[in-house]
Structure formats: structure tokens, C-alpha cells
Design an enzyme around this catalytic site. Structure first.
Site, mmCIF file in Angstrom:
data_model
loop_
_atom_site.group_PDB
_atom_site.id
_atom_site.type_symbol
_atom_site.label_atom_id
_atom_site.label_comp_id
_atom_site.label_asym_id
_atom_site.label_seq_id
_atom_site.Cartn_x
_atom_site.Cartn_y
_atom_site.Cartn_z
ATOM 1 N N ARG A 1 29.361 -46.630 -14.245
ATOM 2 C CA ARG A 1 30.503 -45.825 -15.004
ATOM 3 C C ARG A 1 31.547 -45.165 -14.015
ATOM 4 N NH1 ARG A 1 29.933 -45.548 -20.874
ATOM 5 N NH2 ARG A 1 28.133 -46.846 -21.351
ATOM 6 N N ARG A 4 21.454 -44.889 -22.037
ATOM 7 C CA ARG A 4 20.975 -44.165 -23.118
ATOM 8 C C ARG A 4 19.670 -44.609 -23.493
ATOM 9 N NH1 ARG A 4 23.074 -44.550 -27.535
ATOM 10 N NH2 ARG A 4 24.553 -46.277 -27.251
ATOM 11 N N LYS A 35 27.953 -37.509 -26.597
ATOM 12 C CA LYS A 35 26.977 -38.269 -27.829
ATOM 13 C C LYS A 35 26.019 -37.292 -28.709
ATOM 14 C CE LYS A 35 28.800 -42.309 -26.649
ATOM 15 N NZ LYS A 35 29.920 -42.979 -27.081
ATOM 16 N N SER A 83 30.116 -51.520 -29.093
ATOM 17 C CA SER A 83 30.223 -51.618 -27.722
ATOM 18 C C SER A 83 30.531 -52.964 -27.211
ATOM 19 C CB SER A 83 28.841 -51.234 -27.127
ATOM 20 O OG SER A 83 27.629 -52.110 -27.424
ATOM 21 N N ASP A 107 37.018 -42.465 -27.048
ATOM 22 C CA ASP A 107 35.859 -42.898 -27.557
ATOM 23 C C ASP A 107 35.344 -41.921 -28.884
ATOM 24 O OD1 ASP A 107 33.107 -43.791 -27.050
ATOM 25 O OD2 ASP A 107 32.503 -41.813 -26.414
ATOM 26 N N HIS A 111 33.217 -42.084 -33.836
ATOM 27 C CA HIS A 111 32.863 -42.862 -32.578
ATOM 28 C C HIS A 111 34.248 -43.688 -32.541
ATOM 29 C CE1 HIS A 111 30.552 -45.693 -29.799
ATOM 30 N NE2 HIS A 111 31.206 -44.780 -29.347
ATOM 31 N N CYS A 136 33.681 -54.295 -26.969
ATOM 32 C CA CYS A 136 34.708 -54.837 -27.585
ATOM 33 C C CYS A 136 35.950 -54.324 -26.670
ATOM 34 C CB CYS A 136 34.679 -54.365 -28.989
ATOM 35 S SG CYS A 136 33.526 -55.184 -30.127
ATOM 36 N N TYR A 174 21.351 -39.437 -16.913
ATOM 37 C CA TYR A 174 21.999 -40.403 -16.977
ATOM 38 C C TYR A 174 23.184 -39.938 -18.356
ATOM 39 C CZ TYR A 174 24.640 -44.569 -16.048
ATOM 40 O OH TYR A 174 25.592 -45.582 -15.575
#
Ligand code: TSX
Ligand code: MN
Length: 616
Positions: A388, A78, A227, A269, A296, A247, A271, A218
Site C-alpha cells: 500500500r 484485513r 473501514k 476490489s 474509496d 464504499h 476493478c 495493518y
């Protein structure tokens, strides 16, 4: 050219047809194709991507019906500095979003969009975020010139005619326009991963409920349902309509007696959010089960009963591949066994996939994500760190039986976590809703990658929403406070930290499956079945309140991960003040008082507050 080309269903929505015509006239694609979401469409486009060289078909014996592809090296993540919230007033976007006045942004984008799809097919993707027909779901239409986007949207959302039917003649939808920004001249050979290397824009018009994404192919830049829509645009809708777009992962916890609770959890992110969403309890936890609703995003609405109901608006996982393995997440490994698209992973000599952390030893003769023969001695990873997988949610062995329930699942707790080597204990519970909102607003993570500057510095990421809130974060905090005020019994709020370290720098907590011990305490706490003591920062379990069966963890270790160091916490509260300064114009007054309350309770506490039940 007609917008009805290749369309296998009728569209009775004049506003939609007008918009498609307008975009087609501006972007001038060679063809227009309305997607129907069918398996035939998916297979055909994957085949076309193989022919183009974008996809390679993986070994069908090892990875049935799966593909791998490799992005342009300039298009791997991103692009937050190219992401804009374009509302009329700058103060509505707030200090943490890039803002440009909508008319000005439209003028900037217009020449870029003009002719941007020349030589390409423009795909129209009708998609639903959430089960089609649910009151909590929302519809979007993504226009894109990328086949990669179409097939990923097939997995990540519900695509097709049934969405057009649900829309009817005048239903509301979010307009999502995406282009890779790489028109083709007649006879020009297409790139395997078309992208605009110099210009990228990820633009949100919350007042118009529309999104324009230019120049990137992407993930979060291009799969606009995720998102851009489900968080940035939906967060604005949610504030206006009294719901929440978060989120968060959603999971169910079932105890041996058949009782079940759902929790929603937010982590920044790195975690292990997906790992937590798919957690498998330790062997010794007979009869305890964790089920996955989502990994997510959660959309949460108040029910008529004054409780909170949540859906996962997505239909798949777009997960970070590196680090995923049989130990960290066996459910994810099973989920990606087939029907999966891999982006920027490494390829084995027998045409399967690999990434750092999948196995201890890398297999021989790897091809790295840039298509080169991988040489381990060069010290570069074989898979890109942001590689991914795109996999259907229903393939997850732990998928919850109610994951597509249009009513949603009843949320009885929120968990907020971060990656903190000091200060924050393994688990604590806020004593009230306002404090819960405070602890979520001040959460943060220590930076692990050099990409974020100084390693080990705490980056605040309120609610893990900093890059994803479509409006002013101060307004967002107020919305959360207000949302709880309207509920009879708001969910309980917990903070967790799996990442505390000892003086030698080792993780104290084993994490992963053993997080179930904390989850058990949490759900039993909300059921009134487990105990806690009051600490300066909230309610905490003592050693005896946690189920240690099948694990060696001493009271001393527990103390080391649960103690509250007064000076560390005072420094922590100073940093909270720093964060609040950034949002001064709209900060809830509750936060000022909450910080004072915390300070005053720490003031009288010992230098190291310890869990000694006899003191109570
Ligand atoms: O996902 C993680 N979780 C949540 C799991 C349900 N990770 C991976 C984070 C990177 C994405 C964790 N890492 C967790 C965790 O709970 N805890 C840790 C830290 C840790 C790492 C390794 C070990 C112990 C703790 N020990 C050994 O590897 C032997
Ligand atoms: Mn995320």
C-alpha cells in the site's frame, strides 16, 4: 499516571476523559500521549519509527519526506473471518456478518486487553471523518499503541486539537480502541512490526458506536477511521438517520462548456477504483476534465432541495500499490511523489520504491518486502500483492476544488461495476430507482486470485459492501429503496463492465482513459444531451451515441461488448435468486418483482439482443 501527560490542549469532555481513563486502567500503558495532529508530531513519530527499525527513510532526492515499512508476514491484509458485528440481536447483523452477543464479546476481549499496552505509549487520536465542522462529518477518537497507526491517521484523517474543539463538552464521537496486542516485559526488545500472531479481533459494537481492534497493525484492521468507522459503524448510523455511508469513489466531470456533474461509483476490489477516480481523459477530449473527490468512501446526505450531497470522509489515499504506474494512473504516481508512507513494497538499491507493474523491467538489486535480496527466478513477487501507499489527498493533481466543501458535492449519478468476462455489457442504465438498487445488489466480480477459491467464478458483492455493511444486507437494500422514495429526483443509476472478453479471452475494451467515452455518455445522458435505446435490461447507447474521436473501435467490437445473450442472462438471473435466498428473511419484495420483470423481458427477446437502432 495522568491522562493529561504531554497534552498541549484542554479537553472539556467528561465522557471522553472517563473513557480514556478506563482504557488506560485496563490496558496499562507506560505513557499516554494526546495527539495534536501537528507536523512536528508527525516528524517526531516517523523519526522514532526509523530509530526502532520499523521505518526506513527513502532517498530524499527521489522520494522527499517518505518512508517505507514492512509488516510481519502474518499481518498483511484485513482479516474478514476475525471481523465481528456485535449488536444485541443476531438478525440485525444478518447472514453475511460474523456475530457474537456484545456482553459475551466484551468478556472475551477483557482478558486480552488487560495489560495489553504494557511497555508502550498509548496515543489518543482525535480525528474527524470529513471536513471539521461539516454537517456530514463525524468525529472519532482512536486510542492506539502503534506509532504506525498515528502517522497513517495523520494522513488519512483530520487529526488534532480542532477536532477536540469541535467536540466541545458533550459532542458525540465513535470510540475506537486499537492495540497491536503485544505488551512488552521490562527490558524486552520490541519487534519492528509488533502484532499478535495468534489472536486477532476486529469488533464493532454498532449500538455503542464503538470499535475494538486487537492484534493487527495493518491498514483496515488498525486505521479504524476507514473501514471500521466510515463504513461499518457509519452504515448503521446512516440507516438510523436517513443518509448513506458507501464504499464509493466520488469524481467530478466537467465539459468544455463549464457544466459539471458529480458521480459516485462502487466497484468490488481489483476493478481499478482508484484509477477510475483519478482518470485522465484521452488527448482527443479537449476541454473535458475529470476531478477527484475521493477514491474509496462516500457519505451522502439528502439536502433541503431533495437532492443528494456527498463528502469524502477521508483525507488521504490508502491505495493498493502493485499495478499502479504512469499508464494505469499517472495522477496516483504524482500523488505519491513525496510525503508518502509505503507498506510492503520492494526497495531499490538507491533507496526508492518499486512494485510489480510499476515498470516493465524490474530494477536491479531489489530488496523484497520481506527484507531479502530479491531473486526474480524464484517466482515470488518483490512487493506484497496487497502492498500500500498512504498519501495525502491534496497532493493528487486531479483533486476537485470542492473536495473539502463542508456542504458536499451534488451527486447526479451512481455507477456500479464489476469484473465480468461475459454477460454484463460495457454500459447500461437502469430505467428506475428500484431497478438501480437491484442491479447494484446483484453486482459481482469474477475471482482473479486463487486465494478466493475457484478462479473465474462470480462472487456477488452487493454495492461492494458485503464486507463493510454493519447490519443485515436485506435491511441495507430496503434502506436504499426507501432513500430513493424520499427524494424528488433520485440520481440516475448505471451499470458498467470494463472487463468483458472475446472468444479468445482478450479484453475487448481498452479501459483506463477510454472509460471517459462512457463517462461522457453517462453525464450527457443525465443532462438530457445524449441518446439511448431501450434494451431488455435497461437503456443503452448505440455505437453512434458514443464519442469515438481519437480511437479505433469498430461497430462490430461495440456489438461484441454490448450484446445481451438471452441464455447467459437467464443463468445470471438464476444466480440472483441464489443470492436472494441467503437474505430471504429481509429481502425487499421489489427484488422478486424486478427479477420477474427482467425474466419476462428476456423471454421475448432474441437469443442475442443487439443494438440495432432501426428496430425502434
Ligand atoms: O483500473 C483499471 N481500469 C479502470 C481505469 C480507469 N484496470 C486495472 C484493473 C486492475 C486493478 C483495468 N484493466 C481496466 C480499467 O478500465 N481495464 C482493464 C483490462 C485491460 C487490461 C489491459 C489492456 C486492456 C484492458 N490492454 C493493454 O494492457 C495493452
Ligand atoms: Mn475499499
Amino acid at each position: 499516571m495522568t491522562t493529561l501527560e504531554d497534552k498541549t490542549y484542554a479537553v472539556a469532555h467528561p465522557e471522553l476523559v472517563n473513557w480514556i481513563n478506563e482504557v488506560a486502567a485496563l490496558c496499562t500503558p507506560d505513557h499516554i500521549r494526546w495527539c495534536d495532529g501537528s507536523k512536528e508530531e508527525y516528524d517526531e513519530l516517523c523519526e522514532a519509527l526509523v530509530t526502532k527499525g520499523t521505518f526506513i527513510k527513502l532517498n530524499p532526492k527521489k522520494r522527499p519526506n517518505s518512508y517505507a515499512c514492512f509488516s510481519d508476514p502474518s499481518d498483511v491484509a484485513r482479516v474478514e473471518d476475525r471481523t465481528y458485528i456485535c449488536c444485541k440481536r443476531k438478525e440485525d447483523a444478518g447472514p453475511t456478518n460474523n456475530w457474537v452477543e456484545p456482553k459475551q464479546m466484551t468478556q472475551t476481549l477483557h482478558p486480552l486487553l488487560s495489560g495489553c499496552m504494557k511497555g508502550r505509549t498509548m496515543y489518543v487520536i482525535p480525528f474527524s471523518m470529513g471536513p471539521v465542522g461539516s454537517d456530514i462529518s463525524q468525529i472519532g477518537i482512536e486510542i492506539t499503541d502503534s506509532e504506525y497507526v498515528v502517522v497513517n491517521m495523520h494522513i488519512m484523517t483530520r487529526v488534532g486539537k480542532r477536532v477536540i474543539d469541535a467536540l466541545g463538552a458533550d459532542g458525540e464521537f465513535v470510540k475506537c480502541l486499537h492495540t497491536v496486542g503485544a505488551p512488552l516485559q521490562p527490558g524486552q526488545q520490541d519487534a519492528k512490526w509488533p502484532t499478535n500472531a495468534t489472536t486477532k479481533y476486529i469488533v464493532h459494537f454498532p449500538e455503542d458506536r464503538s470499535i475494538i481492534s486487537y492484534g493487527s497493525g495493518y491498514g483496515g484492521n488498525a486505521l479504524l477511521g476507514k473501514k471500521c468507522f466510515a463504513l461499518r459503524i457509519a452504515s448503521v448510523m446512516a440507516k438510523e438517520e436517513n443518509w448513506l455511508a458507501e464504499h464509493m469513489l466520488l469524481l467530478g466531470v466537467e465539459s468544455p462548456d463549464g457544466q459539471k456533474n458529480y458521480v459516485a461509483a462502487a466497484f468490488p476490489s481489483a476493478c481499478g477504483k482508484t484509477n477510475f477516480a483519478m482518470l485522465i481523459p484521452p488527448q482527443s477530449f479537449n476541454g473535458w476534465k475529470v476531478t477527484t473527490v475521493g477514491d474509496d468512501i462516500a457519505w451522502i446526505k439528502p439536502g433541503k432541495d431533495g437532492k443528494m450531497y456527498a463528502i469524502n470522509p477521508e483525507a488521504g489515499y490508502f491505495g493498493v500499490a502493485p499495478g499502479t504506474n504512469q499508464k494505469t494512473n499517472p495522477n496516483a504516481m504524482a500523488t505519491i511523489a513525496k510525503n508518502t508512507i509505503f507498506t510492503n513494497v520492494a526497495i531499490t538499491e538507491d533507496n526508492d520504491i518499486w512494485w510489480e507493474g510499476m515498470t516493465k523491467e524490474p530494477p536491479k538489486n531489489l530488496t523484497d518486502w520481506r527484507g531479502q535480496k530479491w531473486d526474480a527466478s524464484l517466482g515470488k513477487p518483490a512487493a506484497h500483492p496487497n502492498a500500500r501507499f498512504t498519501a495525502p489527498a491534496y497532493q493528487c493533481p486531479s483533486i476537485d476544488s470542492d473536495w473539502e466543501n463542508p456542504e458536499g458535492v451534488l451527486v447526479s449519478a451512481f455507477i456500479f461495476g464489476g469484473r465480468r468476462s461475459t454477460t454484463i455489457p460495457l454500459v447500461y442504465q437502469s430505467s428506475n430507482w428500484a431497478y438501480g438498487v437491484y442491479l447494484a445488489s446483484t453486482m459481482g466480480s469474477e475471482t482473479t486470485a486463487a486465494a478466493f477459491g475457484e478462479v473465474g467464478k462470480v462472487r456477488r458483492d452487493p454495492f461492494a459492501m458485503l464486507p463493510f455493511c454493519g447490519y443485515h444486507m436485506g435491511d441495507y437494500f430496503n434502506h436504499w429503496l426507501q432513500f430513493g422514495r424520499n427524494l424528488q429526483a433520485p440520481p440516475r443509476v448505471f451499470g458498467v463492465n470494463w472487463f468483458r472478453k472475446d472468444a479468445e479471452g482478450n479484453f475487448i475494451w481498452p479501459g483506463f482513459s477510454d472509460n471517459m467515452r462512457i463517462l461522457k455518455w453517462i453525464v450527457q445522458k443525465i443532462r438530457g444531451e445524449s441518446n439511448a435505446v431501450e434494451s431488455p435490461i435497461g437503456w443503452m447507447p448505440t455505437y453512434d451515441d458514443i464519442d469515438w474521436t481519437g480511437m479505433d473501435f469498430t461497430p462490430e467490437q461495440f456489438e461484441a461488448i454490448m450484446d445481451i445473450d438471452r441464455e447467459e442472462w437467464k443463468a445470471e438471473l438464476l444466480q440472483h435468486a441464489e443470492l436472494f435466498e441467503r437474505m430471504y428473511d429481509k429481502l425487499p419484495k421489489e427484488f422478486i418483482f424486478m427479477r420477474e420483470l427482467l425474466l419476462s423481458s428476456l423471454w421475448r427477446s432474441p437469443a442475442k439482443w443487439r443494438l440495432e437502432p432501426e428496430r425502434f
